[in-house]
Design a protein around this motif. Structure first.
Motif, PDB file in Angstrom:
ATOM      1  N   LEU A  30      -9.373   0.139  -8.777  1.00 22.48           N
ATOM      2  CA  LEU A  30      -8.085  -0.142  -8.143  1.00 22.48           C
ATOM      3  C   LEU A  30      -7.062  -0.619  -9.163  1.00 22.48           C
ATOM      4  O   LEU A  30      -5.883  -0.251  -9.118  1.00 22.48           O
ATOM      5  N   LEU A  78      -4.915   4.812   1.714  1.00 22.95           N
ATOM      6  CA  LEU A  78      -5.406   4.030   0.570  1.00 22.95           C
ATOM      7  C   LEU A  78      -4.400   4.037  -0.581  1.00 22.95           C
ATOM      8  O   LEU A  78      -4.126   3.002  -1.181  1.00 22.95           O
ATOM      9  N   ALA A  82      -3.044   0.383  -1.493  1.00 24.31           N
ATOM     10  CA  ALA A  82      -4.053  -0.118  -2.435  1.00 24.31           C
ATOM     11  C   ALA A  82      -3.724  -1.521  -2.910  1.00 24.31           C
ATOM     12  O   ALA A  82      -4.621  -2.346  -3.135  1.00 24.31           O
ATOM     13  N   VAL A  91     -13.523  -2.586  -0.895  1.00 25.18           N
ATOM     14  CA  VAL A  91     -12.860  -1.302  -0.623  1.00 25.18           C
ATOM     15  C   VAL A  91     -13.643  -0.498   0.415  1.00 25.18           C
ATOM     16  O   VAL A  91     -13.059   0.122   1.310  1.00 25.18           O
TER      17      VAL A  91
END
Length: 592
Positions: A30, A78, A82, A91
């Motif tokens: 991420l 997503l 994020a 996640v």
């Protein structure tokens, strides 16, 4: 020396700075994606969590196109959200919740399209529990993710990682940064609480049923590549359809993003209101105390007002800090009490589930004359009338709706083949003696003289409550329904030992059946919903606007005239046939 393209230089720079995506944790991936939209990091996330997301979408949806749209929309959410994920190691559970929300929205959209198109051939594809499948397992697949999403995060995260993504206990402990013993304890508590909630909705989730569910689905290369490209393109075009992002997928993603934003705004508004009220109380208290302090200790006029103002501000800050500390302590206490209350509710639900099972066993034994206990004398009964035995009619099944009427279960249905075999076995044992032989073998094979309980779902979670009444005849068990929003009908066919479901073209508030021995009719507005016991199927007759037919059932079929048309219902085939009264007869061919 040849020139090196910019793409190659960019890839080399990214590898030298971040390394490859192999082996990185979710939080690291991420971070790389948020830093400069690293394509390899996002590809690793899709590859790692894609099978779990596809499994969620396929359990909720039936149409393959809807499944692919929901899968792509989940990863579109997503890429846009994020930065809102607080802990990168969560996640997987976060994607599970988003995938279920997207799939439920896609299913609602598919149902609306079906009502608009009025395509009767798609009824089986939209039914939640097709008759050709194992009903109990289909129900478990349908509500598993909904109940899993309702669990607390501490219990839900280990279940998602271990059961939906296939991690070991040690791997899940490393991902969640918890001891292995804690993960195993939470897995056990999560399974028990999930099993209790499923049992409360009329679904038995034993170990055998878990083994039949496909919790993760392999993602095809085409879907994988399209999802990655469309998600990265979605970040540029901002919620609009493109060549790679279809209009349906973009609409699903935008709807879920808007819903998540509204939830965050509501939470932020509640927190801001609480803080304003707290500060207002502190300021009022300080203003009330100010005049009293001035009277007690009068200050000369030559004192500097700046000192008094600074002292008052410092006092308000101290009071505010004390209030915040007190609120935090109260919040921690409330969380502890909530946890205790949830554990208590789980225990009570377990007790209620066991008592319901005992009640079902007692009712089944009461319906079975071979195993029913002998009637006890009246003195064994209490004076207040409780714990009294009641013998029910063994030829009448028992229909029990859930408290909200969304699930209906029927049991006590005789197994005709088993009864026939048992009777033949008893006759052979009477002729040959009780020593065994073919008669004893047939009697043992026919020990189960009643079918297993069968359940049907009439409404979704969160829909208005339904009032359900069963109407039993010789071959069918139709249901009379009342409620704010009735969207589906159901009839239990004793001949085929199954529930048959029909989706309504338009929701109604009341549905009352009219039945004969071999057919059931619902008159809802200008439509007649008919069900044939012999054909085992529904058929719908839709009349023009203004027509209000009455429900009439006959074992010889139905003939209805409206305007210049005649409609004939064949009870053997379960179909309507239409004839035009103004149809011109065909001329006979002239002989040459």
């Amino acid at each position: 020396m040849g020139r090196i393209s910019g793409n190659v230089i960019g890839e080399l720079t990214r590898v030298l700075r971040w390394g490859t995506a192999t082996g990185d944790d979710d939080d690291r991936l991420l971070e790389r994606f948020l830093a400069n939209r690293d394509e390899s990091a996002f590809t690793a996330l899709v590859a790692r969590h894609g099978p779990m997301v596809l499994g969620v979408c396929r359990r909720v949806l039936r149409d393959e196109h809807d499944v692919e749209d929901a899968f792509q929309a989940t990863f579109l959410v997503l890429v846009r959200s994020a930065g809102a994920i607080r802990r990168g190691e969560l996640v997987g559970p976060w994607l599970h919740g988003v995938a279920h929300r997207v799939a439920v929205r896609a299913r609602a959209g598919a149902a609306r399209r079906f009502v608009r198109e009025k395509n009767g051939a798609d009824v089986e594809s939209l039914a939640l529990a097709p008759a050709a499948r194992d009903h109990e397992h289909a129900e478990l697949r349908t509500i598993l993710d909904a109940e899993l999403a309702r669990l607390p995060e501490a219990l839900r995260a280990p279940l998602v990682l271990c059961y939906l993504e296939g991690l070991t206990h040690e791997q899940a402990a490393g991902r969640l940064r918890q001891p292995v013993g804690t993960i195993r304890s939470r897995l056990s508590r999560g399974r028990d609480r999930l099993r209790t909630r499923l049992a409360r909705r009329g679904v038995s989730a034993d170990d055998a049923a878990w083994g039949t569910i496909v919790l993760a689905e392999p993602v095809s290369p085409v879907l994988f590549e399209t999802t990655v490209r469309s998600a990265l393109e979605f970040t540029v075009h901002h919620n609009t359809a493109t060549a790679l992002v279809s209009a349906t997928t973009a609409a699903l993603a935008k709807g879920v993003l808007d819903a998540m934003l509204i939830s965050k705004l509501k939470l932020a508004g509640a927190c801001a209101l609480g803080l304003i009220l707290t500060m207002g109380g502190v300021s009022g208290y300080a203003l009330q105390q100010g005049p009293g302090e001035k009277k007690a200790e009068p200050t000369p006029a030559i004192e500097t007002p700046q000192d008094t103002s600074t002292s008052r501000v410092a006092s308000e800050v101290r009071e505010l800090k004390a209030t915040i500390l007190k609120s935090e302590l109260e919040l921690a206490e409330l969380k502890r009490r909530r946890e205790e209350l949830e554990n208590h509710i789980t225990d009570v639900e377990s007790v209620v589930a066991r008592k319901r099972k005992v009640l079902a066993d007692v009712l089944q034994n009461a319906n079975n004359p071979r195993t029913a206990p002998a009637q006890k004398p009246a003195e064994d009964q209490k004076a207040d009338g409780t714990n009294q035995l009641e013998y029910l009619d063994p030829d009448k099944p028992i229909v029990i709706p859930s408290p909200r009427g969304d699930v209906v279960t029927v049991f006590g249905i005789p197994n005709q083949r088993a009864r026939m075999m048992g009777g033949m076995g008893a006759q052979m044992m009477g002729r040959m003696g009780p020593g065994g032989g073919m008669g004893a073998m047939m009697g043992r094979d026919a020990a189960k003289s009643y079918l297993d309980p069968q359940s049907v779902r009439l409404a979704e979670e969160g829909d208005p409550r339904l009032v359900v009444t069963a109407v039993t005849n010789q071959m069918l068990i139709p249901l009379a329904l009342r409620g704010e929003k009735i969207q589906r009908l159901a009839v239990f066919n004793k001949q085929y030992s199954r529930w048959d479901v029909e989706e309504l073209r338009e929701p109604v508030k009341e549905a009352t059946p009219v039945s004969s021995q071999y057919m059931t009719v619902y008159a809802l507005g200008r439509r007649l919903y008919t069900y044939s016991a012999g054909a085992g199927r529904w058929s719908v007759l839709e009349l023009p606007e203004g027509a209000t037919p009455k429900a009439i059932a006959s074992d010889r079929g139905l003939t209805l005239k409206y305007g210049d048309k005649v409609h004939i219902y064949n009870i053997q085939s379960g179909e309507w046939t239409e004839f035009d009264l103004h149809m011109k007869p065909k001329e006979s061919e002239k002989e040459e």
